[in-house]
Enzyme design. Sequence first.
Site, short mmCIF file in Angstrom:
data_model
loop_
_atom_site.label_atom_id
_atom_site.label_comp_id
_atom_site.label_asym_id
_atom_site.label_seq_id
_atom_site.Cartn_x
_atom_site.Cartn_y
_atom_site.Cartn_z
N HIS A 46 75.80 32.61 -0.52
CA HIS A 46 75.40 33.92 -1.04
C HIS A 46 75.48 33.94 -2.56
O HIS A 46 74.60 34.47 -3.24
CB HIS A 46 76.27 35.00 -0.41
CG HIS A 46 75.84 36.39 -0.73
ND1 HIS A 46 76.71 37.44 -0.74
CD2 HIS A 46 74.63 36.91 -1.04
CE1 HIS A 46 76.07 38.55 -1.06
NE2 HIS A 46 74.81 38.24 -1.25
N GLU A 49 72.61 31.99 -3.94
CA GLU A 49 71.40 32.81 -3.78
C GLU A 49 71.24 33.74 -4.98
O GLU A 49 70.17 33.85 -5.57
CB GLU A 49 71.48 33.62 -2.49
CG GLU A 49 70.43 34.70 -2.36
CD GLU A 49 70.89 35.86 -1.50
OE1 GLU A 49 70.59 37.01 -1.86
OE2 GLU A 49 71.56 35.62 -0.47
N HIS A 50 72.31 34.42 -5.37
CA HIS A 50 72.26 35.33 -6.52
C HIS A 50 71.98 34.58 -7.82
O HIS A 50 71.18 35.03 -8.64
CB HIS A 50 73.58 36.10 -6.64
CG HIS A 50 73.64 37.30 -5.76
ND1 HIS A 50 73.61 38.58 -6.26
CD2 HIS A 50 73.71 37.42 -4.42
CE1 HIS A 50 73.68 39.44 -5.26
NE2 HIS A 50 73.74 38.76 -4.13
N GLU A 119 77.47 37.71 -11.79
CA GLU A 119 77.08 37.67 -10.38
C GLU A 119 78.28 37.76 -9.46
O GLU A 119 78.19 38.31 -8.37
CB GLU A 119 76.26 36.41 -10.09
CG GLU A 119 74.86 36.51 -10.62
CD GLU A 119 74.16 37.81 -10.24
OE1 GLU A 119 74.03 38.12 -9.04
OE2 GLU A 119 73.74 38.53 -11.16
N GLU A 126 78.86 44.35 -3.72
CA GLU A 126 78.16 44.35 -2.43
C GLU A 126 79.15 44.36 -1.28
O GLU A 126 78.95 45.05 -0.28
CB GLU A 126 77.25 43.12 -2.30
CG GLU A 126 75.97 43.21 -3.06
CD GLU A 126 75.08 42.01 -2.82
OE1 GLU A 126 75.41 41.13 -1.97
OE2 GLU A 126 74.03 41.93 -3.47
#
Length: 161
Positions: A46, A49-50, A119, A126
């Site tokens: 994840h 991905e960011h 990030e 999140e």
Amino acid sequence: MIRTETLPSGLAVATERMEDARSVCIGFWVGTGSRDEEESRAGSSHFLEHLLFKGTADRSASAIAEAVDEVGGDFNAFTTKEYTSFYIRLLAEHLSLGLDILSDIMWRPALRPADLDAERQVILDEILMHADEPSDEARPCSSPTTRWGGRCWAATTRWEP
């Protein structure tokens, strides 16, 4: 009909032609997700991905967003337990632009050290956002202990940053 083929490089390609569609969706599905991570590296798919969306060697994140927006497209990414996906949707006439941008993101990400902390905070936010959503904190289970509507649900362990 969905067609699949493997290129000499080993890259698997799946295509589906839809006669009435004037748009395309192109993407990369990387066969690594959260279930492939050791506990000490949990969340790394994840996080990566960011980071890939922070720009490339030749394009800033804002330049990528503007180029896709200018042609009415959109792009996004997501990580599941099984894979990580990066995709762009746009009009078919802009296919080459989409392929160029998506390939640049995948094969030439900037991965700048300055983006790491920013990030990291986005992902922590999140996590907190999902912790506020009860449905994200529950999963189906096989135990008959708690039932709603004939289904059993159990709370998952919440990670506190």
